[in-house]
Design a protein around this motif. Sequence first.
Motif, PDB file in Angstrom:
ATOM      1  N   HIS A 162       0.856  -1.194   0.000  1.00  0.00           N
ATOM      2  CA  HIS A 162       0.000   0.000   0.000  1.00  0.00           C
ATOM      3  C   HIS A 162       0.885   1.233   0.000  1.00  0.00           C
ATOM      4  CE1 HIS A 162      -3.886   2.028   1.688  1.00  0.00           C
ATOM      5  NE2 HIS A 162      -3.191   2.886   0.928  1.00  0.00           N
ATOM      6  N   SER A 163       1.115   1.789  -1.183  1.00  0.00           N
ATOM      7  CA  SER A 163       1.907   3.008  -1.331  1.00  0.00           C
ATOM      8  C   SER A 163       1.457   3.744  -2.584  1.00  0.00           C
ATOM      9  CB  SER A 163       3.401   2.676  -1.435  1.00  0.00           C
ATOM     10  OG  SER A 163       4.134   3.785  -1.912  1.00  0.00           O
ATOM     11  N   HIS A 164       1.219   5.040  -2.436  1.00  0.00           N
ATOM     12  CA  HIS A 164       0.757   5.853  -3.572  1.00  0.00           C
ATOM     13  C   HIS A 164       1.897   6.458  -4.366  1.00  0.00           C
ATOM     14  CE1 HIS A 164      -3.425   5.641  -2.220  1.00  0.00           C
ATOM     15  NE2 HIS A 164      -2.948   5.775  -0.997  1.00  0.00           N
ATOM     16  N   GLY A 165       3.060   6.587  -3.744  1.00  0.00           N
ATOM     17  CA  GLY A 165       4.149   7.195  -4.487  1.00  0.00           C
ATOM     18  C   GLY A 165       5.332   7.551  -3.626  1.00  0.00           C
ATOM     19  N   ALA A 166       6.305   8.230  -4.246  1.00  0.00           N
ATOM     20  CA  ALA A 166       7.533   8.667  -3.583  1.00  0.00           C
ATOM     21  C   ALA A 166       8.299   9.567  -4.549  1.00  0.00           C
ATOM     22  CB  ALA A 166       8.395   7.472  -3.168  1.00  0.00           C
ATOM     23  N   VAL A 167       9.315  10.224  -4.029  1.00  0.00           N
ATOM     24  CA  VAL A 167      10.265  11.063  -4.781  1.00  0.00           C
ATOM     25  C   VAL A 167       9.597  11.921  -5.855  1.00  0.00           C
ATOM     26  CG1 VAL A 167      12.344   9.769  -4.256  1.00  0.00           C
ATOM     27  CG2 VAL A 167      10.930   9.037  -6.186  1.00  0.00           C
ATOM     28  N   GLY A 168       8.493  12.564  -5.492  1.00  0.00           N
ATOM     29  CA  GLY A 168       7.829  13.495  -6.389  1.00  0.00           C
ATOM     30  C   GLY A 168       6.907  12.870  -7.408  1.00  0.00           C
ATOM     31  N   CYS A 169       6.690  11.557  -7.338  1.00  0.00           N
ATOM     32  CA  CYS A 169       5.861  10.848  -8.317  1.00  0.00           C
ATOM     33  C   CYS A 169       4.687  10.172  -7.622  1.00  0.00           C
ATOM     34  CB  CYS A 169       6.689   9.809  -9.072  1.00  0.00           C
ATOM     35  SG  CYS A 169       8.137  10.495  -9.907  1.00  0.00           S
ATOM     36  N   ASP A 170       3.541  10.148  -8.306  1.00  0.00           N
ATOM     37  CA  ASP A 170       2.304   9.583  -7.769  1.00  0.00           C
ATOM     38  C   ASP A 170       1.767   8.587  -8.796  1.00  0.00           C
ATOM     39  OD1 ASP A 170      -0.381   9.089  -6.994  1.00  0.00           O
ATOM     40  OD2 ASP A 170      -0.588  11.075  -6.114  1.00  0.00           O
ATOM     41  N   PHE A 171       1.449   7.373  -8.347  1.00  0.00           N
ATOM     42  CA  PHE A 171       0.921   6.363  -9.259  1.00  0.00           C
ATOM     43  C   PHE A 171      -0.326   6.858  -9.978  1.00  0.00           C
ATOM     44  CE2 PHE A 171      -1.915   2.550  -9.763  1.00  0.00           C
ATOM     45  CZ  PHE A 171      -1.260   2.033 -10.870  1.00  0.00           C
ATOM     46  N   SER A 172      -1.141   7.662  -9.298  1.00  0.00           N
ATOM     47  CA  SER A 172      -2.375   8.148  -9.904  1.00  0.00           C
ATOM     48  C   SER A 172      -2.147   9.162 -11.020  1.00  0.00           C
ATOM     49  CB  SER A 172      -3.296   8.756  -8.825  1.00  0.00           C
ATOM     50  OG  SER A 172      -3.804   7.739  -7.976  1.00  0.00           O
TER      51      SER A 172
ATOM     52  N   SER B   3       9.305  -6.016  -3.469  1.00  0.00           N
ATOM     53  CA  SER B   3       7.970  -6.216  -4.046  1.00  0.00           C
ATOM     54  C   SER B   3       7.085  -5.050  -3.616  1.00  0.00           C
ATOM     55  CB  SER B   3       7.355  -7.533  -3.589  1.00  0.00           C
ATOM     56  OG  SER B   3       8.087  -8.637  -4.086  1.00  0.00           O
ATOM     57  N   TYR B   4       6.392  -4.455  -4.592  1.00  0.00           N
ATOM     58  CA  TYR B   4       5.712  -3.181  -4.366  1.00  0.00           C
ATOM     59  C   TYR B   4       4.371  -3.184  -5.080  1.00  0.00           C
ATOM     60  CZ  TYR B   4       5.120   1.972  -4.573  1.00  0.00           C
ATOM     61  OH  TYR B   4       4.662   3.256  -4.460  1.00  0.00           O
ATOM     62  N   CYS B   5       3.331  -2.707  -4.399  1.00  0.00           N
ATOM     63  CA  CYS B   5       2.005  -2.576  -5.005  1.00  0.00           C
ATOM     64  C   CYS B   5       1.657  -1.095  -5.131  1.00  0.00           C
ATOM     65  CB  CYS B   5       0.938  -3.276  -4.168  1.00  0.00           C
ATOM     66  SG  CYS B   5       1.015  -5.075  -4.216  1.00  0.00           S
ATOM     67  N   PRO B   6       1.833  -0.483  -6.307  1.00  0.00           N
ATOM     68  CA  PRO B   6       1.394   0.901  -6.480  1.00  0.00           C
ATOM     69  C   PRO B   6      -0.104   0.996  -6.235  1.00  0.00           C
ATOM     70  CG  PRO B   6       1.846  -0.128  -8.606  1.00  0.00           C
ATOM     71  CD  PRO B   6       2.316  -1.082  -7.561  1.00  0.00           C
ATOM     72  N   THR B   7      -0.511   2.074  -5.572  1.00  0.00           N
ATOM     73  CA  THR B   7      -1.876   2.188  -5.065  1.00  0.00           C
ATOM     74  C   THR B   7      -2.571   3.400  -5.662  1.00  0.00           C
ATOM     75  OG1 THR B   7      -1.165   1.124  -3.016  1.00  0.00           O
ATOM     76  CG2 THR B   7      -3.254   2.316  -2.959  1.00  0.00           C
ATOM     77  N   SER B   8      -3.763   3.164  -6.189  1.00  0.00           N
ATOM     78  CA  SER B   8      -4.526   4.236  -6.825  1.00  0.00           C
ATOM     79  C   SER B   8      -5.359   4.989  -5.794  1.00  0.00           C
ATOM     80  CB  SER B   8      -5.424   3.673  -7.921  1.00  0.00           C
ATOM     81  OG  SER B   8      -6.359   2.744  -7.378  1.00  0.00           O
ATOM     82  N   MET B   9      -5.850   6.160  -6.206  1.00  0.00           N
ATOM     83  CA  MET B   9      -6.763   6.967  -5.397  1.00  0.00           C
ATOM     84  C   MET B   9      -8.146   6.981  -6.051  1.00  0.00           C
ATOM     85  SD  MET B   9      -5.516   8.371  -2.606  1.00  0.00           S
ATOM     86  CE  MET B   9      -6.468   9.878  -2.320  1.00  0.00           C
ATOM     87  N   THR B  10      -9.111   7.555  -5.344  1.00  0.00           N
ATOM     88  CA  THR B  10     -10.444   7.759  -5.906  1.00  0.00           C
ATOM     89  C   THR B  10     -10.401   9.017  -6.766  1.00  0.00           C
ATOM     90  OG1 THR B  10     -11.473   6.697  -4.000  1.00  0.00           O
ATOM     91  CG2 THR B  10     -12.878   8.104  -5.358  1.00  0.00           C
TER      92      THR B  10
END
Length: 379
Positions: free
Chosen positions: A55-65, A86-93
């Motif tokens: 559960h992670s939306h992003g890092a270092v200035g970048c957002d999966f959404s 192992s990483y699961c990029p996480t989306s927003m609403t």
Amino acid sequence: MIIKNGLVYQEDKTFSKKDLYIEDGRIVESADQVTDRTEVDAEGLYVLPGLVDVHSHGAVGCDFSDGDLEGLKKILAYERSCGVTSYCPTSMTIDTEELRRIFKAMGDFTEGPGMAHVAGINMEGPFLDVDKKGAHLAEFILAPDAGFFRECNEASGNKIRLVTLAPNVEGAMEFIREVRDEVVISLGHTGADYETAIRAIDAGARACTHTFNAMGLFHQHRPSIMGAVLERPVYCEAICDGRHLHPGTVRMLLACKGWDRVAAVTDSIQAAGLPDGRYKLGVNDVVVEDGAAKLASNGVRAGSTLTTGQALKNLAAFTGQPVERVLPLLTLNPARLIGMEERKGSIAPGKDADLVVLDDQLNVKQTYVSGVCVYAGEE
């Protein structure tokens, strides 16, 4: 390859000084099975399973959404320095057309060298309770829709492994029964009462999203969803940054659930790895002060700046337990949560050679993905 003299983490949750043998990206039993005789000396260092963040939306200035695959590559390159394999990029609403675009982009995504592995996608929303939306926007929240979920999943190449659902909204139980064999359903962002949450778990929900946060809390007469997820054998995510959960709350969660049903997550946003300032989470403006991320509009907490490496240190400090005790919360437990425990989460013959090497202060020295060193100290 042979990693020599390291303190290797065992499946019985102890360390043993031994050599570790790697062939074709997997752990093997003996030196006789190794064709590449390259040796790495890990004297005085811990050799652990690679960390897993589901559960992670992003890092270092970048957002999966953002739907920017080059941005995702930057996130994955950063995660290796935190010991994540192992990483699961996480989306927003967000807007449904944007969600379709993001998931379609993932269908064509290919990881490059030197990155953490994408273990799947975490779809946090849009099937949430408006009253417990947290940092999600009410205007984009939808009723549970199995058809839309399947459309997004198919577009992504069937990469969605987790989907958050508020069980108290209309259509939730039907959604659970329809897709429970296709994805892990995690209860969250909900004001559900105890009885509704129990029905959802009995119907097939198997996890709880960032437990205690953005949900109805426990009362002795109204135990709410909290009572249900503490009682039943679902996995509970926990954000162990010291802000989302008090250390005593973490200890209570472990006492109630046992140590094999809690998965530590970061819920990190694009500010992770960067200084205080103004950032985005999905379409929201976020302000980070003293490392705490909050919506600029109303001060609601909006993800974290936590890293997995710091979460490991925090868990040891919060619980007073050694690293070998807390490590499964960041390795085997999240791997089990997303159904990847046969390949990830521990060091054993036949498993992927996803490894992180730490010093005695639990600082990341090296990270290996499928036996390839993707991080070796400061670069």
